[in-house]
Design an enzyme around this catalytic site. Structure first.
Site, PDB file in Angstrom:
ATOM      1  CG  HIS A 154      -2.016  -0.975   1.183  1.00  0.00           C
ATOM      2  ND1 HIS A 154      -2.449  -1.674   2.285  1.00  0.00           N
ATOM      3  CD2 HIS A 154      -2.797  -1.387   0.148  1.00  0.00           C
ATOM      4  CE1 HIS A 154      -3.453  -2.461   1.937  1.00  0.00           C
ATOM      5  NE2 HIS A 154      -3.672  -2.310   0.642  1.00  0.00           N
ATOM      6  CE1 TYR A 169       6.215   2.474   7.307  1.00  0.00           C
ATOM      7  CE2 TYR A 169       4.328   2.779   8.740  1.00  0.00           C
ATOM      8  CZ  TYR A 169       5.482   3.273   8.158  1.00  0.00           C
ATOM      9  OH  TYR A 169       5.899   4.552   8.440  1.00  0.00           O
ATOM     10  CG  HIS A 170      -0.170  -2.600   5.003  1.00  0.00           C
ATOM     11  ND1 HIS A 170      -1.213  -1.720   4.806  1.00  0.00           N
ATOM     12  CD2 HIS A 170       0.105  -2.551   6.332  1.00  0.00           C
ATOM     13  CE1 HIS A 170      -1.550  -1.163   5.953  1.00  0.00           C
ATOM     14  NE2 HIS A 170      -0.762  -1.654   6.898  1.00  0.00           N
ATOM     15  N   PRO A 171       3.729  -4.944   2.914  1.00  0.00           N
ATOM     16  CG  PRO A 171       5.952  -5.502   3.426  1.00  0.00           C
ATOM     17  CD  PRO A 171       4.800  -4.650   3.891  1.00  0.00           C
TER      18      PRO A 171
END
Length: 537
Positions: free
Chosen positions: A299, A471-473
């Site tokens: 994101h 911070y959503h890999p």
């Protein structure tokens, strides 16, 4: 050393797996974690997330960087990831979000059979202990404490009112019947017991209470260097602890739970991955699996920040720091107040266009100025409104920089590489600017930090200059049945027996929200797969 199960990575997924698998006294479990136990004040006190996420110094944080991103004016992005038991659940803003049912139905439609919403919903409920009690959509008896914020800042409630300007109605439960709307986030925070007000990381919920089990060995400050493979079966791993290497054998399974960056890195260091890349690096391929490290997506976050003439927000000036220090005392006594705040107190899910059937944008409202992941501090009191498109089309990769297990991987999220994401981010930025300029936020609205000329070109230039990860890999070892899938729907690696991947890397596609709760759900399901006997024996 020999164990039944060897888990590489003690983050959100690894902590859950170690706790669940070791519930069976007949098996032995070993968990390997590169960081420490993550029990200190920085982890326990929610407000200190700002000190950890910045990575200066890297407290419980790998503090990775991306490769230069053409879509972001050639900048290298910053990628904080948790290092320590609990992983990123030990350094995140504690927001408890599952996404939308359509996300999981979409996974099933992409070849991840059995991961549709009705199949995954019970595992969310079994993990959750919600302070509102059990219901059709919430669990009341799980290990993970989830609660309402007890004393959110006044401005956060004003933000909820401000969202009405973009036709975003109030919503008091983003995990309820409908995600759309604006409200205050529920958080993974202890609301019951002696630790009230502290962060409830995956490790604090699942692992720390059971680390004394005789059949569970937890090795911290230990790094997995590669998986040991004999013929076509994983038999253990080579790890480094201090200056010594150790060979640890696994009688039943090796489970890789090192996250969207770490899991493909370990696989490739072990010779599992795209053969051409491995040979270029100097690793002889054991298994040509081209999907390892592919399908990376995340994101992308754009921020509108303002200084504030009012002092009831957070600032890094002497007055603001004194207020935080005073709040620390109240937090220690009562588990509430500003020190218990996730800082990202408010949020919203909304549609970028009226004709859409479900929200495609998320807002995080932060009661302080966030600039470059807190790496560029500002003395002024202030606030920030963040917005991200929920289902990006852009894709990137994780690759090895060298054969050195201690070298950071090459992380290329490919931000804005798909023109559809650029167009959506422009619409999203216009919406968040409208929210920030509404009357309910006027008492707190001072100077905008990064104004632009108002044109689409000026706004796009600002997006390219400042946007970065929220911070959503995910996705780098995705599950499925096709040629680019890395694991099957039971998370077993294609082509190697006795080897699974269990973490956010297996998600075929991003969920519409924060990724920690779904990662915990994935680990709960994986533990059930393994304990039911489907362990590749």
């Amino acid at each position: 050393m020999r164990f039944d199960y060897l888990i590489l990575g003690g983050g959100s997924a690894g902590a859950v797996l170690a706790a669940r698998l070791s519930e069976d006294p007949a098996v032995t479990v070993c968990l390997i974690e590169a960081g420490d136990t993550a029990r200190d004040i920085f982890v326990r006190a929610p407000a200190l997330v700002a000190a950890m996420v910045a990575g200066r110094p890297p407290i419980h944080n790998w503090a990775y960087h991306t490769t230069p991103q053409p879509g972001l004016s050639g900048r290298r992005g910053f990628q904080p990831r948790g290092r320590g038991l609990g992983g990123s659940s030990a350094i995140n803003a504690m927001l408890y979000l599952r996404g939308q049912p359509e996300d999981y139905d979409g996974w099933a439609g992409m070849g991840a059979e059995g991961w549709d919403w009705q199949s995954v919903k019970p595992w969310f409920l079994s993990s959750e202990r919600n302070m509102r009690g059990a219901s059709d959509l919430h669990g009341g008896a799980g290990p993970l404490q989830v609660g309402d914020q007890r004393r959110p800042c006044t401005i956060s409630r004003a933000f909820v009112e401000a969202c009405g300007a973009v036709d975003c109605a109030p919503n008091d439960d983003f995990n309820g019947p409908d995600q759309e709307g604006a409200g205050l986030y529920q958080v993974t925070q202890f609301w019951d017991g002696s630790r009230k007000g502290e962060r409830c990381s995956a490790a604090a919920a699942y692992l720390h209470p059971v680390m004394a089990r005789a059949n569970l060995t937890v090795l911290t400050r230990a790094r997995a260097e590669r998986i040991l493979i004999e013929d076509t079966r994983a038999t253990g791993a080579l790890i480094r602890r201090g200056r010594k290497r150790h060979r640890i054998e696994a009688a039943r399974e090796v489970i890789v739970s090192a996250g969207a960056f770490g899991s493909p890195q370990i696989l490739m260091l072990s010779g599992i991955g795209p053969a051409d890349h491995l040979r270029e690096i100097g690793i002889e391929p054991v298994l040509d699996l081209p999907g390892v490290g592919a399908n990376l997506h995340d994101h992308l976050d754009y921020i509108v920040s303002y200084t504030s003439p009012r002092r009831d927000v957070v600032g890094l000036n002497p007055r603001g720091l004194l207020r935080l220090a005073r709040a620390a005392g109240g937090w220690r006594k009562h588990g509430e107040g500003l020190f218990a705040s996730p800082m990202a107190e408010g949020g919203a899910f909304l549609r970028s266009e009226p004709g859409l059937t479900r929200p495609d944008l998320q807002i995080h409202f932060v009661v302080g100025i966030v600039d470059q992941h807190m790496r560029k501090p500002h003395l002024a009191d202030g606030w920030s409104v963040h917005i991200c498109p929920l289902r990006p089309a852009s894709r990137g990769t994780v690759r090895l920089a060298s054969t050195d297990p201690g070298a950071a991987p090459l992380i290329d999220p490919g931000f804005l590489s798909d023109p559809r994401d650029e167009a959506l981010m422009l619409r999203a930025a216009r919406l968040v600017e409208k929210v920030a300029e509404t009357e309910p936020l006027a008492p707190w609205r001072g100077r905008r930090l990064y104004p632009h000329d108002g044109s689409d070109a000026g706004l796009l230039a600002d997006i390219r200059a400042r946007a970065d990860t929220i911070y959503h890999p995910v996705g780098t070892c995705r599950m499925g049945r096709d040629a680019m899938a890395v694991v099957d729907p039971e998370l077993r690696l294609h082509g190697i027996e006795g080897l699974r991947v269990v973490d956010a890397s297996v998600m075929p596609r991003l969920v519409s929200g924060n990724t920690n709760a779904p990662t915990i759900m994935i680990a709960e399901r994986a533990a059930a797969f393994i304990r039911s006997g489907r362990s590749g024996d």
